[in-house]
Design a protein around this motif. Sequence first.
Motif, PDB file in Angstrom:
ATOM      1  N   SER A 148      18.008 -26.000  15.698  1.00 12.70           N
ATOM      2  CA  SER A 148      17.686 -25.377  14.121  1.00 12.70           C
ATOM      3  C   SER A 148      17.639 -23.941  14.409  1.00 12.70           C
ATOM      4  CB  SER A 148      16.602 -25.747  13.857  1.00 12.70           C
ATOM      5  OG  SER A 148      16.448 -27.223  13.310  1.00 12.70           O
ATOM      6  N   GLY A 149      16.841 -23.318  15.612  1.00 10.39           N
ATOM      7  CA  GLY A 149      16.859 -21.918  15.703  1.00 10.39           C
ATOM      8  C   GLY A 149      18.257 -21.329  15.965  1.00 10.39           C
ATOM      9  N   MET A 150      19.057 -22.043  16.650  1.00 12.75           N
ATOM     10  CA  MET A 150      20.453 -21.365  16.962  1.00 12.75           C
ATOM     11  C   MET A 150      21.085 -21.547  15.760  1.00 12.75           C
ATOM     12  SD  MET A 150      23.376 -23.544  19.167  1.00 12.75           S
ATOM     13  CE  MET A 150      23.690 -24.685  18.058  1.00 12.75           C
ATOM     14  N   PHE A 151      21.202 -22.460  14.758  1.00 13.75           N
ATOM     15  CA  PHE A 151      21.756 -22.537  13.244  1.00 13.75           C
ATOM     16  C   PHE A 151      21.307 -21.294  12.713  1.00 13.75           C
ATOM     17  CE2 PHE A 151      22.822 -27.126  14.089  1.00 13.75           C
ATOM     18  CZ  PHE A 151      24.236 -26.942  13.973  1.00 13.75           C
ATOM     19  N   VAL A 152      20.210 -20.983  12.805  1.00 18.83           N
ATOM     20  CA  VAL A 152      19.487 -19.884  11.899  1.00 18.83           C
ATOM     21  C   VAL A 152      20.140 -18.560  12.549  1.00 18.83           C
ATOM     22  CG1 VAL A 152      17.398 -18.440  11.679  1.00 18.83           C
ATOM     23  CG2 VAL A 152      17.263 -20.966  11.438  1.00 18.83           C
ATOM     24  N   PHE A 153      20.504 -18.126  13.637  1.00 20.43           N
ATOM     25  CA  PHE A 153      20.878 -16.965  14.556  1.00 20.43           C
ATOM     26  C   PHE A 153      22.271 -17.150  14.085  1.00 20.43           C
ATOM     27  CE2 PHE A 153      23.180 -15.113  18.190  1.00 20.43           C
ATOM     28  CZ  PHE A 153      22.685 -13.873  17.847  1.00 20.43           C
ATOM     29  N   LEU A 154      23.081 -18.222  14.258  1.00 15.82           N
ATOM     30  CA  LEU A 154      24.639 -18.003  14.077  1.00 15.82           C
ATOM     31  C   LEU A 154      24.821 -17.755  12.492  1.00 15.82           C
ATOM     32  CD1 LEU A 154      27.315 -18.483  15.390  1.00 15.82           C
ATOM     33  CD2 LEU A 154      26.905 -20.949  14.797  1.00 15.82           C
ATOM     34  N   THR A 155      23.840 -18.347  11.608  1.00 19.68           N
ATOM     35  CA  THR A 155      24.086 -17.982  10.302  1.00 19.68           C
ATOM     36  C   THR A 155      23.971 -16.623   9.975  1.00 19.68           C
ATOM     37  OG1 THR A 155      23.462 -20.329   9.964  1.00 19.68           O
ATOM     38  CG2 THR A 155      23.773 -18.881   8.022  1.00 19.68           C
ATOM     39  N   TYR A 156      23.000 -16.035  10.481  1.00 21.92           N
ATOM     40  CA  TYR A 156      22.694 -14.498  10.161  1.00 21.92           C
ATOM     41  C   TYR A 156      23.825 -13.711  10.699  1.00 21.92           C
ATOM     42  CZ  TYR A 156      17.928 -14.395   8.397  1.00 21.92           C
ATOM     43  OH  TYR A 156      16.709 -14.553   7.584  1.00 21.92           O
ATOM     44  N   VAL A 157      24.309 -14.135  12.085  1.00 26.24           N
ATOM     45  CA  VAL A 157      25.586 -13.464  12.503  1.00 26.24           C
ATOM     46  C   VAL A 157      26.896 -13.471  11.595  1.00 26.24           C
ATOM     47  CG1 VAL A 157      27.271 -13.175  14.535  1.00 26.24           C
ATOM     48  CG2 VAL A 157      24.828 -13.412  14.697  1.00 26.24           C
ATOM     49  N   LEU A 158      27.121 -14.633  11.090  1.00 24.24           N
ATOM     50  CA  LEU A 158      28.243 -15.098  10.427  1.00 24.24           C
ATOM     51  C   LEU A 158      28.106 -14.157   8.959  1.00 24.24           C
ATOM     52  CD1 LEU A 158      28.934 -18.627  11.051  1.00 24.24           C
ATOM     53  CD2 LEU A 158      30.328 -16.760  11.900  1.00 24.24           C
ATOM     54  N   GLY A 159      26.797 -14.141   8.083  1.00 25.55           N
ATOM     55  CA  GLY A 159      26.449 -13.535   7.208  1.00 25.55           C
ATOM     56  C   GLY A 159      26.763 -11.920   7.298  1.00 25.55           C
ATOM     57  N   VAL A 160      26.557 -11.429   8.503  1.00 24.66           N
ATOM     58  CA  VAL A 160      26.794 -10.053   8.550  1.00 24.66           C
ATOM     59  C   VAL A 160      28.381  -9.687   8.854  1.00 24.66           C
ATOM     60  CG1 VAL A 160      26.372  -7.868   9.951  1.00 24.66           C
ATOM     61  CG2 VAL A 160      24.596  -9.422   9.622  1.00 24.66           C
ATOM     62  N   ALA A 161      29.012 -10.793   9.606  1.00 23.97           N
ATOM     63  CA  ALA A 161      30.402 -10.657   9.638  1.00 23.97           C
ATOM     64  C   ALA A 161      31.179 -10.679   8.348  1.00 23.97           C
ATOM     65  CB  ALA A 161      30.912 -11.661  10.708  1.00 23.97           C
ATOM     66  N   TRP A 162      30.881 -11.683   7.450  1.00 25.73           N
ATOM     67  CA  TRP A 162      31.506 -11.912   6.283  1.00 25.73           C
ATOM     68  C   TRP A 162      31.097 -10.566   5.218  1.00 25.73           C
ATOM     69  CZ3 TRP A 162      35.162 -14.441   4.011  1.00 25.73           C
ATOM     70  CH2 TRP A 162      35.711 -15.473   4.680  1.00 25.73           C
ATOM     71  N   LEU A 163      29.996  -9.998   5.434  1.00 26.15           N
ATOM     72  CA  LEU A 163      29.765  -8.654   4.697  1.00 26.15           C
ATOM     73  C   LEU A 163      30.929  -7.909   4.903  1.00 26.15           C
ATOM     74  CD1 LEU A 163      26.072  -8.137   4.654  1.00 26.15           C
ATOM     75  CD2 LEU A 163      27.543  -8.717   2.625  1.00 26.15           C
ATOM     76  N   GLY A 164      31.457  -7.550   6.378  1.00 24.19           N
ATOM     77  CA  GLY A 164      32.466  -6.712   6.585  1.00 24.19           C
ATOM     78  C   GLY A 164      33.812  -7.278   6.190  1.00 24.19           C
ATOM     79  N   VAL A 165      34.005  -8.620   6.034  1.00 26.23           N
ATOM     80  CA  VAL A 165      35.345  -9.120   5.718  1.00 26.23           C
ATOM     81  C   VAL A 165      35.345  -9.153   4.270  1.00 26.23           C
ATOM     82  CG1 VAL A 165      36.545 -11.261   5.092  1.00 26.23           C
ATOM     83  CG2 VAL A 165      35.297 -10.985   7.191  1.00 26.23           C
ATOM     84  N   PHE A 166      34.355  -8.979   3.315  1.00 24.00           N
ATOM     85  CA  PHE A 166      34.328  -8.859   1.997  1.00 24.00           C
ATOM     86  C   PHE A 166      34.772  -7.497   1.777  1.00 24.00           C
ATOM     87  CE2 PHE A 166      31.504  -7.633  -1.654  1.00 24.00           C
ATOM     88  CZ  PHE A 166      32.386  -8.167  -2.697  1.00 24.00           C
ATOM     89  N   GLY A 167      34.195  -6.432   2.547  1.00 31.74           N
ATOM     90  CA  GLY A 167      34.531  -4.865   2.368  1.00 31.74           C
ATOM     91  C   GLY A 167      35.853  -4.718   2.579  1.00 31.74           C
ATOM     92  N   PHE A 168      36.605  -5.574   3.739  1.00 28.36           N
ATOM     93  CA  PHE A 168      37.696  -5.210   4.178  1.00 28.36           C
ATOM     94  C   PHE A 168      38.880  -5.799   3.012  1.00 28.36           C
ATOM     95  CE2 PHE A 168      41.610  -6.709   6.186  1.00 28.36           C
ATOM     96  CZ  PHE A 168      42.087  -5.580   6.973  1.00 28.36           C
ATOM     97  N   SER A 169      38.503  -6.896   2.387  1.00 29.07           N
ATOM     98  CA  SER A 169      39.016  -7.553   1.398  1.00 29.07           C
ATOM     99  C   SER A 169      39.423  -6.656   0.160  1.00 29.07           C
ATOM    100  CB  SER A 169      38.794  -8.999   1.048  1.00 29.07           C
ATOM    101  OG  SER A 169      37.523  -8.829   0.446  1.00 29.07           O
ATOM    102  N   ALA A 170      38.454  -5.837   0.014  1.00 28.61           N
ATOM    103  CA  ALA A 170      38.389  -5.024  -1.052  1.00 28.61           C
ATOM    104  C   ALA A 170      39.473  -3.645  -0.962  1.00 28.61           C
ATOM    105  CB  ALA A 170      37.163  -4.304  -1.522  1.00 28.61           C
TER     106      ALA A 170
END
Length: 265
Positions: A133-155
């Motif tokens: 469960s802790g691994m999923f928490v960490f991985l989801t946080y990392v993916l969330g930060v990465a997708w913020l970058g993807v969202f900015g790049f897609s603009a």
Amino acid sequence: MKPAMETAAEENAEQSQERKGCFECCIKCLGGVPYASLVATILCFSGVALFCGCGHVALAGTVAILEQHFSTNTSDHALLSEVIQLMQYVIYGIASFFFLYGIILLAEGFYTTSAVKELHGEFKTTACGRCISGMFVFLTYVLGVAWLGVFGFSAVPVFMFYNIWSTCEVIKSPQTNGTAGVEQICVDIRQYGIIPWNAFPGRICGSALENICNTNEFYMSYHLFIVACAGAGATVIALLIYMMATTYNYAVLKFKSREDCCTKF
């Protein structure tokens, strides 16, 4: 008559008890549904599908526009074509990964919600379960930060196409349409850095630029990039919901043995 009446009453009581037991079972099952994770999964699948599908087609349309109008020499945009082709392959990987990751997170949400609510007997948790469960928490946080970058790049392509479209609207306006100054209104695609400065023609002006804006490739690519950007934003929201759900459930799993608490996730 009396035994018959008693038998009928007993049958009605049994049927009522069965209906009551079925209702309680349904309520118990619905209580184990991780609604936040379910909503996040639907939103994640929708956002990733929009981003990957629309982004893939929009990138192909962008290459066609560059080759036909802004860079007639193939060697000038060869690197850009390779990068776009690589991005299209990355899109396939992103779609496959998030399809599997969304299912895994939804399954993990069902597991943790059932565990912390003690729906299947006595509550039990292990160090391995908390670690996962802790691994999923960490991985989801990392993916969330990465997708913020993807969202900015897609603009970025949305901004580029919007500038071209707004320039075409200036050309079509009654104040400039039909005047000699129309041919001095230009768009230089080289200033965005996607093709080198020695690319020919690189700069399109006046009626030629208006003709580009009237093509199907430009219209479709512009709107598909907007939808892809919206899909990336929806994925970011889904990952934020995942963050809250997985973090809350992990905290409950960790401290359940010390205090009695429950979760709504």
